[in-house]
Design a protein around this motif. Structure first.
Motif, PDB file in Angstrom:
ATOM      1  N   ILE A   1      33.132  41.987  29.228  1.00 33.49           N
ATOM      2  CA  ILE A   1      33.023  41.733  30.675  1.00 33.49           C
ATOM      3  C   ILE A   1      34.314  41.098  31.191  1.00 33.49           C
ATOM      4  O   ILE A   1      34.846  41.479  32.229  1.00 33.49           O
ATOM      5  CB  ILE A   1      31.788  40.836  30.984  1.00 33.49           C
ATOM      6  CG1 ILE A   1      30.500  41.658  30.712  1.00 33.49           C
ATOM      7  CG2 ILE A   1      31.812  40.318  32.417  1.00 33.49           C
ATOM      8  CD1 ILE A   1      29.229  40.838  30.644  1.00 33.49           C
ATOM      9  N   LYS A   2      34.846  40.141  30.401  1.00 36.00           N
ATOM     10  CA  LYS A   2      36.095  39.455  30.790  1.00 36.00           C
ATOM     11  C   LYS A   2      37.234  40.475  30.934  1.00 36.00           C
ATOM     12  O   LYS A   2      38.019  40.442  31.889  1.00 36.00           O
ATOM     13  CB  LYS A   2      36.438  38.412  29.722  1.00 36.00           C
ATOM     14  CG  LYS A   2      37.590  37.501  30.124  1.00 36.00           C
ATOM     15  CD  LYS A   2      37.873  36.478  29.031  1.00 36.00           C
ATOM     16  CE  LYS A   2      39.129  35.683  29.372  1.00 36.00           C
ATOM     17  NZ  LYS A   2      39.529  34.797  28.285  1.00 36.00           N
ATOM     18  N   ARG A   3      37.285  41.412  29.975  1.00 35.78           N
ATOM     19  CA  ARG A   3      38.343  42.429  30.002  1.00 35.78           C
ATOM     20  C   ARG A   3      38.219  43.317  31.249  1.00 35.78           C
ATOM     21  O   ARG A   3      39.198  43.549  31.965  1.00 35.78           O
ATOM     22  CB  ARG A   3      38.256  43.285  28.736  1.00 35.78           C
ATOM     23  CG  ARG A   3      39.375  44.323  28.583  1.00 35.78           C
ATOM     24  CD  ARG A   3      39.117  45.292  27.448  1.00 35.78           C
ATOM     25  NE  ARG A   3      37.934  46.116  27.650  1.00 35.78           N
ATOM     26  CZ  ARG A   3      37.876  47.159  28.478  1.00 35.78           C
ATOM     27  NH1 ARG A   3      38.910  47.508  29.197  1.00 35.78           N
ATOM     28  NH2 ARG A   3      36.752  47.848  28.602  1.00 35.78           N
TER      29      ARG A   3
ATOM     30  N   LYS B   1      40.682  43.618  34.571  1.00 33.65           N
ATOM     31  CA  LYS B   1      41.266  44.886  35.026  1.00 33.65           C
ATOM     32  C   LYS B   1      40.986  45.098  36.515  1.00 33.65           C
ATOM     33  O   LYS B   1      41.865  45.453  37.296  1.00 33.65           O
ATOM     34  CB  LYS B   1      40.654  46.048  34.238  1.00 33.65           C
ATOM     35  CG  LYS B   1      41.635  46.704  33.289  1.00 33.65           C
ATOM     36  CD  LYS B   1      41.022  47.949  32.689  1.00 33.65           C
ATOM     37  CE  LYS B   1      42.039  48.665  31.803  1.00 33.65           C
ATOM     38  NZ  LYS B   1      41.499  49.888  31.262  1.00 33.65           N
ATOM     39  N   LEU B   2      39.694  44.873  36.897  1.00 31.62           N
ATOM     40  CA  LEU B   2      39.289  45.143  38.275  1.00 31.62           C
ATOM     41  C   LEU B   2      39.856  44.130  39.272  1.00 31.62           C
ATOM     42  O   LEU B   2      39.937  44.404  40.460  1.00 31.62           O
ATOM     43  CB  LEU B   2      37.757  45.197  38.382  1.00 31.62           C
ATOM     44  CG  LEU B   2      37.106  46.396  37.668  1.00 31.62           C
ATOM     45  CD1 LEU B   2      35.598  46.240  37.634  1.00 31.62           C
ATOM     46  CD2 LEU B   2      37.482  47.716  38.357  1.00 31.62           C
TER      47      LEU B   2
ATOM     48  N   PHE C   1      46.217  47.701  39.249  1.00 35.22           N
ATOM     49  CA  PHE C   1      45.378  48.686  38.561  1.00 35.22           C
ATOM     50  C   PHE C   1      44.484  49.415  39.565  1.00 35.22           C
ATOM     51  O   PHE C   1      44.398  50.633  39.590  1.00 35.22           O
ATOM     52  CB  PHE C   1      44.543  47.997  37.479  1.00 35.22           C
ATOM     53  CG  PHE C   1      43.453  48.875  36.893  1.00 35.22           C
ATOM     54  CD1 PHE C   1      43.776  49.907  36.022  1.00 35.22           C
ATOM     55  CD2 PHE C   1      42.116  48.688  37.230  1.00 35.22           C
ATOM     56  CE1 PHE C   1      42.791  50.733  35.488  1.00 35.22           C
ATOM     57  CE2 PHE C   1      41.131  49.510  36.710  1.00 35.22           C
ATOM     58  CZ  PHE C   1      41.470  50.533  35.839  1.00 35.22           C
ATOM     59  N   VAL C   2      43.823  48.642  40.417  1.00 34.19           N
ATOM     60  CA  VAL C   2      42.867  49.225  41.369  1.00 34.19           C
ATOM     61  C   VAL C   2      43.572  50.188  42.337  1.00 34.19           C
ATOM     62  O   VAL C   2      43.043  51.236  42.663  1.00 34.19           O
ATOM     63  CB  VAL C   2      42.122  48.102  42.137  1.00 34.19           C
ATOM     64  CG1 VAL C   2      41.188  48.690  43.193  1.00 34.19           C
ATOM     65  CG2 VAL C   2      41.313  47.252  41.158  1.00 34.19           C
TER      66      VAL C   2
ATOM     67  N   ARG D   1      34.041  50.020  36.779  1.00 35.61           N
ATOM     68  CA  ARG D   1      32.982  49.315  37.535  1.00 35.61           C
ATOM     69  C   ARG D   1      31.612  49.551  36.880  1.00 35.61           C
ATOM     70  O   ARG D   1      30.785  48.642  36.754  1.00 35.61           O
ATOM     71  CB  ARG D   1      32.950  49.812  38.984  1.00 35.61           C
ATOM     72  CG  ARG D   1      34.148  49.333  39.796  1.00 35.61           C
ATOM     73  CD  ARG D   1      33.944  49.562  41.298  1.00 35.61           C
ATOM     74  NE  ARG D   1      35.121  49.155  42.036  1.00 35.61           N
ATOM     75  CZ  ARG D   1      35.934  49.987  42.694  1.00 35.61           C
ATOM     76  NH1 ARG D   1      35.668  51.293  42.709  1.00 35.61           N
ATOM     77  NH2 ARG D   1      36.975  49.542  43.343  1.00 35.61           N
ATOM     78  N   GLU D   2      31.403  50.816  36.454  1.00 34.64           N
ATOM     79  CA  GLU D   2      30.130  51.144  35.802  1.00 34.64           C
ATOM     80  C   GLU D   2      29.971  50.404  34.481  1.00 34.64           C
ATOM     81  O   GLU D   2      28.885  49.941  34.138  1.00 34.64           O
ATOM     82  CB  GLU D   2      30.050  52.662  35.583  1.00 34.64           C
ATOM     83  CG  GLU D   2      29.739  53.415  36.870  1.00 34.64           C
ATOM     84  CD  GLU D   2      29.946  54.927  36.741  1.00 34.64           C
ATOM     85  OE1 GLU D   2      30.157  55.410  35.598  1.00 34.64           O
ATOM     86  OE2 GLU D   2      29.923  55.626  37.781  1.00 34.64           O
ATOM     87  N   LYS D   3      31.089  50.289  33.751  1.00 34.95           N
ATOM     88  CA  LYS D   3      31.055  49.538  32.474  1.00 34.95           C
ATOM     89  C   LYS D   3      30.645  48.099  32.730  1.00 34.95           C
ATOM     90  O   LYS D   3      29.851  47.515  32.016  1.00 34.95           O
ATOM     91  CB  LYS D   3      32.445  49.575  31.809  1.00 34.95           C
ATOM     92  CG  LYS D   3      32.723  50.814  31.000  1.00 34.95           C
ATOM     93  CD  LYS D   3      34.087  50.693  30.332  1.00 34.95           C
ATOM     94  CE  LYS D   3      34.639  52.036  29.895  1.00 34.95           C
ATOM     95  NZ  LYS D   3      36.035  51.954  29.487  1.00 34.95           N
TER      96      LYS D   3
END
Length: 881
Positions: A834-836, A840-841, A846-847, A859-861
């Motif tokens: 979750i932290k990773r 990223k998000l 990246f976004v 986002r789904e992950k």
């Protein structure tokens, strides 16, 4: 029952037999076929008397993969083999042989020596070819070439004469690289520069008729014996008053002028430079500009000649020592400083080369280099990896004239004749009867031979019959790809390109695939001195050619050096063994008439659709990789599919169907097993040709050889996304259950009820259809699917899946502490994920930059992991109560 494979996989049982079968049936021979597109690779010719090393093994494995793949894709694929006469190294070996018999090259004379060289070539010339056959190379041996063949020799002669007539070949006095050990001129490309700790000597030269001195600095004091001037920069205020005066050469007492030349760097050393036109390329140019003449002070063996006065007969380094001592004694030596510099060594024998003025034959490079550079700039030449294009361009932009004459007897003799009476030079195909200038019949041929690379430069077209316009030349030229080491871009790639543009009007190949070096497991270069070389033939003998080939191409990217680990060869032999055993299992469970019809789509079950869809994807991706020369990636994808999907999952999933008495389900399983196996063998064939052909020969309804079969193609109708999703979920469930049980040390034979809790309709449907997988593969004796945990015994092991939890009631078997420990680890792992994802998000870059699809996946992950974590925490709390 079908005839099965032997129980154990032993490559020695069939590799030689299979190679003979291919060769005897002419399967490597390429045919001119106007209905097919040609695909051509020219094998970089190894030295005729050499033996196979890991670099050859890598290079030829890559070429063989490409040619087998293209042959299967329906091209008329020619891989033309051959060997190089390697003048310097072969001559050196023959000289050593006759020396050991108490004879010399000179005693034998040219004819006698060449007879010895041909005998040596015939004796050892087939070694490397036979070794290549052990590797499984599928080249067209009927078109085998040797650079001293009659046809190739004719091409060499033709090019020499054409270039001479165009004024692109000339004879001249130039500073060349002389190897005192090989006793021949060598080109710039054959000189290896090594950083060496040396000295720089500051020496004072007296000015005639004055008390003044001029101090020069040199790294080669022995060459002062050949000094013909001292040069200073015309703008150097320190020396302006000395320009035009005369200096006295210490020890020799020769009077030499002090000259002004822009070449001199005022900042380097003392700003005054000794000029030795016969022993330094830059001094040669200065000497030409100022008409200084020449003074050669060295013999061919690097001893001092008669121009060296009292130092005559000394070796160059002994002379250096004595000269420095004498300079010191007579008060001319001012100081000695440490000086690191790059010293040129002969790449054949590692002797320090000596720059020496010599009458040699040269190719004028500028007019030839220009079109070769333009071809690259226009995109006609594609380097893999692209960074090497810059190396190619840089070399061409800074190219010097190429010294092509060699003081050797083994090779292509120069088609040059001289008149003894008037020194006229005649360049002709046959010896003229009389001098074209004075009519004398007292003529003799030049003793020198051409640089080996002169003939290698013509390899892509001379091998196809040029200068004749043969059918082969018309059909197979230009070639498609050259596979070679990055270390010979200058020697060979550049020269083939400009030779081909000059003679054929086009580039000799479209793509240049460059391999790196094969290093040992510690990353060191394999060499005789380190004793760390690995003999490919020994590896083949122990593990088989397929395991070696697969090791060389997996984990290897173009242009990068690779480390060679025997453990990886062993692992790839285990992979071959796994495929062998899987094929045995399939054959054991097939009936004779199995391949009369392909499987029927209506009869396919979930795992059938899944494996067919996975195979389809592998075919598509591996083909895309090969088209981009990503050979290692293609091999990796085929490996993963065979090992993970086919052997570890699909075969296990269909066993229960195979062991049933009869029926459509069993028949379909058999047909899909066979269909997938056949496609696996085709996909793997270019990489591991022997084992795949041997298994193929045992399969039902395989009338033609695998080497001739067609490459698998992507089939849209075999795309089953829903089945892929379903089986991937089931696999994750089985893995989760197996892991949880293993951590509790519960043996697989101990079965238990498995309760699946989910409110998700899609997951419910997958589980309802797929209960049998858990009964067969996850040690379940009963499967229950429900929407809530109401009434489930708290004494259980839980497994958290995507949108679902599984409970295994373990009654007395559970060790609470262990289960809490396992869930804590699971919690930690999910928190890390979750932290990773959150990191990223929350990264704006990246976004903004990543494709929307990728961002959405992340986002789904995040949602999935958060739901799983919630359930793990809940389970932990209930256990701790």
């Amino acid at each position: 029952m079908l005839e099965n494979l032997p129980k154990t996989y032993n490559p020695k049982d069939f590799e030689d037999r299979i190679y003979k079968y291919w060769n005897d049936n002419g399967y490597f021979v390429a045919h001119i076929d106007e209905n097919k597109t040609p695909f051509t690779i020219m094998m970089p010719p190894p030295n005729v008397t050499g033996s196979l090393h890991m670099g050859h093994a890598l290079n030829n494995t890559i070429q063989d993969i490409l040619i087998r793949w293209k042959r299967m894709e329906g091209y008329s694929a020619l891989w033309l083999p051959g060997t190089d006469h390697a003048s310097i190294s072969t001559e050196a070996r023959v000289v050593n042989k006759i020396k050991s018999e108490g004879k010399t090259k000179e005693e034998l004379g040219r004819e006698g020596f060449l007879k010895e060289a041909w005998d040596w070539t015939r004796k050892y010339g087939n070694t490397i070819k036979n070794q290549l056959k052990k590797l499984g190379v599928s080249c067209d041996w009927t078109r085998d070439r040797f650079t001293l063949d009659e046809g190739l020799s004719r091409a060499v002669e033709e090019v020499f004469i054409r270039l001479y007539e165009k004024g692109l070949i000339y004879r001249g006095d130039r500073i060349i690289n002389w190897c005192p050990s090989c006793k021949t001129a060598i080109s710039d490309a054959e000189v290896e520069h090594e950083d060496t700790k040396g000295s720089i000597w500051h020496i004072k030269y007296p000015i005639k008729d004055s008390h003044e001195f001029i101090i020069i600095a040199t790294t080669r004091p022995e060459t002062m014996l050949g000094d013909l001037a001292v040069a200073v920069n015309p703008n150097d205020e320190r020396y302006k008053h000395l320009i035009g005066k005369t200096a006295i050469l210490p020890l020799i007492d020769r009077e030499i002028p002090i000259i002004a030349d822009e070449y001199v760097d005022m900042e380097f050393g003392t700003g005054a430079v000794k000029i030795t036109p016969s022993h330094d390329p830059n001094d040669f140019e200065v000497g030409e500009r100022h008409g200084l003449g020449q003074c050669i002070i060295m013999n061919e063996d690097a001893t001092i000649n008669q121009n060296g006065g009292i130092y005559e007969g000394l070796d160059r380094y002994d002379a250096r020592k004595k000269i420095v001592e004498d300079l010191k004694e007579k008060g001319y030596l001012v100081e000695v400083k440490d000086h690191d510099h790059a010293v040129g060594h002969c790449e054949r024998c590692s002797t320090v080369v000596e720059p020496l003025i010599s009458k040699q034959w040269f190719v004028k490079m500028e007019p030839l280099a220009k079109p070769a550079l333009e071809a690259y700039e226009k995109g006609q030449l594609n380097f893999i990896p692209p960074r090497f294009g810059k190396v190619y361009a840089n070399w061409l932009e800074n190219i010097k004239d190429w010294c092509i004459s060699r003081q050797l007897w083994w090779g292509h003799r120069l088609p040059v004749f001289y008149c003894k009476d008037c020194d006229e030079i005649m360049v002709t195909r046959t010896k003229p009867e009389k001098c074209s200038k004075c009519g004398s019949s007292d003529l003799y041929q030049d003793e020198d031979t051409l640089d080996t690379w002169f003939s290698s430069a013509l390899w892509p077209f001379s091998t196809l019959g040029w200068p004749e316009e043969t059918e082969d030349l018309k059909y197979f030229f230009p070639t498609d790809v050259l596979v070679t080491g990055y270390d010979i871009i200058f020697f060979w790639v550049v020269r083939m390109v400009f030779s081909s543009i000059e003679q054929m009007g086009e580039v000799p190949f479209k793509d240049v695939f460059l391999t790196g070096l094969v290093r040992d497991s510690q990353g060191r270069k394999m060499s005789k001195s380190l004793g760390n070389g690995i003999d490919p033939l020994e590896v083949i003998d122990e593990y088989g050619a397929d395991a070696l080939r697969f090791t060389l191409v997996t984990g290897n990217t173009p242009g990068n050096d690779m480390r060679f680990y025997m453990e990886r060869v062993e692992a790839n032999r285990n992979f071959a063994n796994k495929l062998w055993n899987a094929s045995r299992f399939v054959l054991m469970n097939l009936e004779e008439d199995i391949s009369k019809h392909e499987f029927s789509f209506e009869d396919l079950e979930e795992e059938d659709r899944w494996i067919l869809s996975k195979l389809n994807k592998t075919i598509k991706e591996a083909t895309e990789n090969l088209n981009k020369y990503e050979i290692g990636l293609a091999a990796g994808k085929v490996y993963d599919f065979i090992w993970d999907e086919y052997c570890d999952w699909y075969i296990e999933m269909v066993k229960s169907r195979l062991y049933k008495e009869e029926g459509a389900s069993k028949k379909t399983a058999q047909k899909v097993l066979l269909y997938v196996l056949k496609n696996i063998l085709k996909l793997l064939h270019p990489f591991m040709p022997f084992i795949t052909e041997e298994i193929w020969q045992h399969l039902p309804d395989t009338k033609e050889a695998l080497i001739l079969s067609s490459w698998p193609t992507y089939r849209e109708e075999l795309n089953f996304q829903d089945s892929e999703k379903a089986i991937e979920f089931i696999k994750s469930g089985i893995k989760g259950i197996r892991n949880a049980r293993a951590e509790m040390n519960i043996i697989p034979s101990k079965k238990s009820k498995q309760i699946f809790v989910t409110t998700d309709e899609e997951i419910k449907e997958i589980l309802n259809k797929g209960q049998r997988y858990f009964l067969n593969l996850a040690s379940a004796d009963e499967v229950e699917i429900r929407e809530d945990k109401e009434g489930i015994d708290e004494d259980n092991i839980s497994v958290v899946l995507d949108r679902c939890e599984v409970y295994l009631p373990l009654k007395d078997l559970i060790d609470y502490e262990k289960e809490i420990e396992r869930l804590e680890k699971e919690k930690e792992k999910l928190e890390g994920e979750i932290k990773r994802v959150v990191g990223k998000l929350s990264n704006e870059g990246f976004v903004k930059k990543a494709p929307e699809k990728i961002v959405q996946e992340e986002r789904e992950k995040k949602t999935k992991y958060e739901e799983m974590l919630e359930k793990v925490i809940e389970r932990l709390e209930s256990l701790k109560k």
